[in-house]
Design a protein around this motif. Structure first.
Motif, short mmCIF file in Angstrom:
data_model
loop_
_atom_site.label_atom_id
_atom_site.label_comp_id
_atom_site.label_asym_id
_atom_site.label_seq_id
_atom_site.Cartn_x
_atom_site.Cartn_y
_atom_site.Cartn_z
N VAL A 227 42.80 35.22 37.19
CA VAL A 227 42.80 36.30 38.52
C VAL A 227 42.04 35.16 39.76
O VAL A 227 41.28 35.56 40.04
CB VAL A 227 41.59 37.55 37.33
N ASP A 228 43.12 35.20 40.76
CA ASP A 228 42.70 33.65 41.85
C ASP A 228 42.54 34.74 42.38
O ASP A 228 44.26 35.66 42.85
CB ASP A 228 43.91 32.63 41.82
N PRO A 229 41.21 35.42 43.46
CA PRO A 229 41.87 36.38 44.55
C PRO A 229 42.37 35.90 45.48
O PRO A 229 43.08 36.39 46.58
CB PRO A 229 40.78 37.41 45.33
N LEU A 230 42.60 34.95 45.96
CA LEU A 230 43.57 33.77 46.84
C LEU A 230 44.49 34.70 46.91
O LEU A 230 45.97 34.58 47.76
CB LEU A 230 42.90 32.62 47.10
N HIS A 231 45.59 34.86 46.05
CA HIS A 231 46.68 35.23 45.63
C HIS A 231 46.83 36.25 45.84
O HIS A 231 48.35 36.64 46.57
CB HIS A 231 47.11 35.10 43.83
N THR A 232 46.29 37.26 46.15
CA THR A 232 46.80 38.50 46.98
C THR A 232 46.93 38.50 48.43
O THR A 232 47.21 39.51 48.64
CB THR A 232 45.53 39.74 46.13
N LEU A 233 45.95 37.47 49.13
CA LEU A 233 46.01 37.70 49.86
C LEU A 233 48.07 37.37 51.29
O LEU A 233 47.69 37.16 51.89
CB LEU A 233 45.43 36.20 51.07
N HIS A 234 48.69 37.01 49.94
CA HIS A 234 49.52 36.62 50.76
C HIS A 234 50.77 38.02 50.49
O HIS A 234 52.09 38.27 50.73
CB HIS A 234 50.33 35.90 49.19
N MET A 235 50.34 39.06 50.17
CA MET A 235 51.22 40.19 49.28
C MET A 235 51.12 40.98 50.86
O MET A 235 50.08 41.14 51.72
CB MET A 235 50.00 41.41 48.79
N PRO A 236 52.68 41.24 50.96
CA PRO A 236 52.66 42.21 52.33
C PRO A 236 52.51 43.83 52.21
O PRO A 236 51.25 44.22 51.00
CB PRO A 236 54.14 42.75 52.32
#
Length: 471
Positions: A227-236
């Protein structure tokens, strides 16, 4: 007092102190009525007496995805299947994974044809790829669609003789138990909603029935969820909203589900105990905590993609709610959502780069939530009021009889503030569609039977009608 009598006395005390709520009374006396003699033949019971907690290992941290190459190296992986979708294949989360695999000399093949909101057809295509590849480890990088597809590919590649419906939930499939070992699967979630990185569930649209179903077995749960929270920054923004609604409903439904010790039948063998067992004291902890995070961070996460604290917190909330519902289960919101998504006509969801009509899962779930919780509240008003309070409503002077209305109004307020479509009518449905929506809900017994309140086809009809317009 003799030892056996002392235990029996304690159990009677627990029973007398148990919650008086009809649906959530965790009364112990009927379970242990023969504890003093040592005769507890649980197979004679009509309802279950135990629950089991299962969850993937979870590793959380900003940038933690960079470790995946070392993990695969440590596993001795020689032939890795990496599954994602075509949009994600061009985005940083997949790039980070590929860089790590290359850096550590891990051999891999990519499957990027995962369908957003997968179908039985898209599952079968991924399964064929997995069977041909003879992979020893699987990696899923994406949201619930990717992770669920990868679970199914792993399952059927590990059971090459099985027919597709063998493991699909009854009554649509045969619901056979999984007895063979699956290959390791590492899930790297890029959305903050499904919790699929924690669960043994894989959901798909069964196109012939125009309804969702799935496969549910603890054997499917990933070996590791990164679970890498940096990936959620790319969600529209809309993806963040709909993912968050899934977290919200996972927590609410597992918290209000039929208690595990009222679920029937009691399994004669533990291998037959379902993954979705009913509410229980451990799942309750995760559900409550997830609701608190949703209350604090959901709106922030939707409104500001750069709000790292909010998006990171919602990523964790997805995990927490996943642990809760992955063992307790969900009920009517999810059961009714499957035909809503499966019967989609022309609706094109905002923020989704897909070529087919789509009602995103989280949206299909949350649109019925006001009606559902107004309906279920009389079985356990305390829990519904507690949920409303956690979500920000002052319930200090609210009567129990008003619990359903209060929670429903609380949910409507959240949806209105986040500019959610005004009910099923706004996504293309009319009252003429209600019979087909009810028909598509009936086979979802795996989840609908966990509703704390029994329901009929007439009740489902009324719930869909009440969900046509929200505001």
């Amino acid at each position: 007092m003799a030892g056996g009598e002392r235990v029996a006395h304690l159990m009677r005390q627990l029973a007398s102190a148990a919650c008086r709520c009809p649906a959530h009374s965790q009364a112990y006396s009927h379970t242990y009525n023969r504890v003093s003699t040592g005769e507890v033949h649980m197979c004679e019971r009509k309802t279950d007496y135990a629950f089991e907690m299962a969850c993937s290992n979870i590793r959380y941290g900003a940038g933690v995805t960079k470790e995946i190459g070392m993990d695969l190296q440590n596993m001795g992986a020689r032939n890795v299947c990496l599954m994602t979708d075509r949009t994600l294949s061009q985005l940083p989360p997949v790039g980070v994974v590929l860089d790590s695999l290359t850096k550590h000399g891990v051999e891999y093949k990519i499957y990027e044809d995962v369908r957003v909101e997968p179908t039985d057809k898209s599952f079968k295509a991924a399964i064929d790829f997995a069977k041909q590849g003879h992979f020893d480890v699987y990696v899923a990088v994406g949201g619930g669609s990717v992770i669920d597809t990868c679970k199914a590919a792993n399952l059927y590649a590990s059971h090459p003789e099985a027919e597709f419906l063998d493991f699909v939930n009854a009554p649509i499939g045969k619901g056979k138990p999984i007895t063979a070992s699956l290959k390791p699967l590492i899930a790297v979630p890029t959305t903050a909603g499904t919790g699929s990185e924690t669960t043994g569930v894989a959901i798909f649209d069964f196109e012939n029935l125009k309804a969702k179903t799935g496969i549910a077995n603890r054997a499917l749960k990933p070996t590791l969820g990164m679970v890498d929270p940096l990936h959620t920054l790319h969600m529209p923004s809309r993806v963040a909203a709909n993912s968050g609604f899934d977290v919200l409903c996972h927590a609410l439904e597992s918290f209000t589900a039929l208690p595990y010790n009222l679920r029937s039948p009691c399994p004669s063998n533990p291998i037959n105990r379902p993954a979705y067992q009913g509410s229980n004291p451990i799942s309750d902890v995760w559900a409550r905590h997830a609701l608190k995070i949703v209350a604090k961070y959901l709106k922030r996460a939707v409104r500001d993609a750069g709000d790292v604290e909010a998006r990171s917190s919602m990523h964790l909330a997805s995990v927490f709610a996943g642990i809760g519902f992955g063992n307790a289960g969900v009920h009517l919101c999810h059961g009714m959502s499957y035909p809503i998504a499966g019967n989609v006509k022309t609706h094109r969801a905002r923020g989704y780069n897909v070529e087919h009509p789509i009602v995103p899962h989280g949206l299909s779930v949350v649109l019925t939530s006001p009606a559902v919780f107004a309906f279920t509240a009389n079985m356990c008003p305390e829990r519904h009021l507690e949920a409303a309070q956690i979500l920000g409503t002052d319930v200090s002077n609210i009567k129990k009889d008003d619990a359903g209305r209060v929670l429903a109004d609380t949910l409507r307020s959240i949806l209105y503030d986040l500019e959610v479509e005004d009910g099923l009518f706004a996504i293309g449905y009319t009252k003429e569609d209600i019979p087909s929506l009810v028909k598509g809900t009936i086979p979802q017994e795996r989840v609908t039977k966990l509703s704390p309140r029994a329901h009929t086809e007439e009740d489902l009809t009324a719930l869909f009608a009440a969900s046509m317009k929200l505001y």
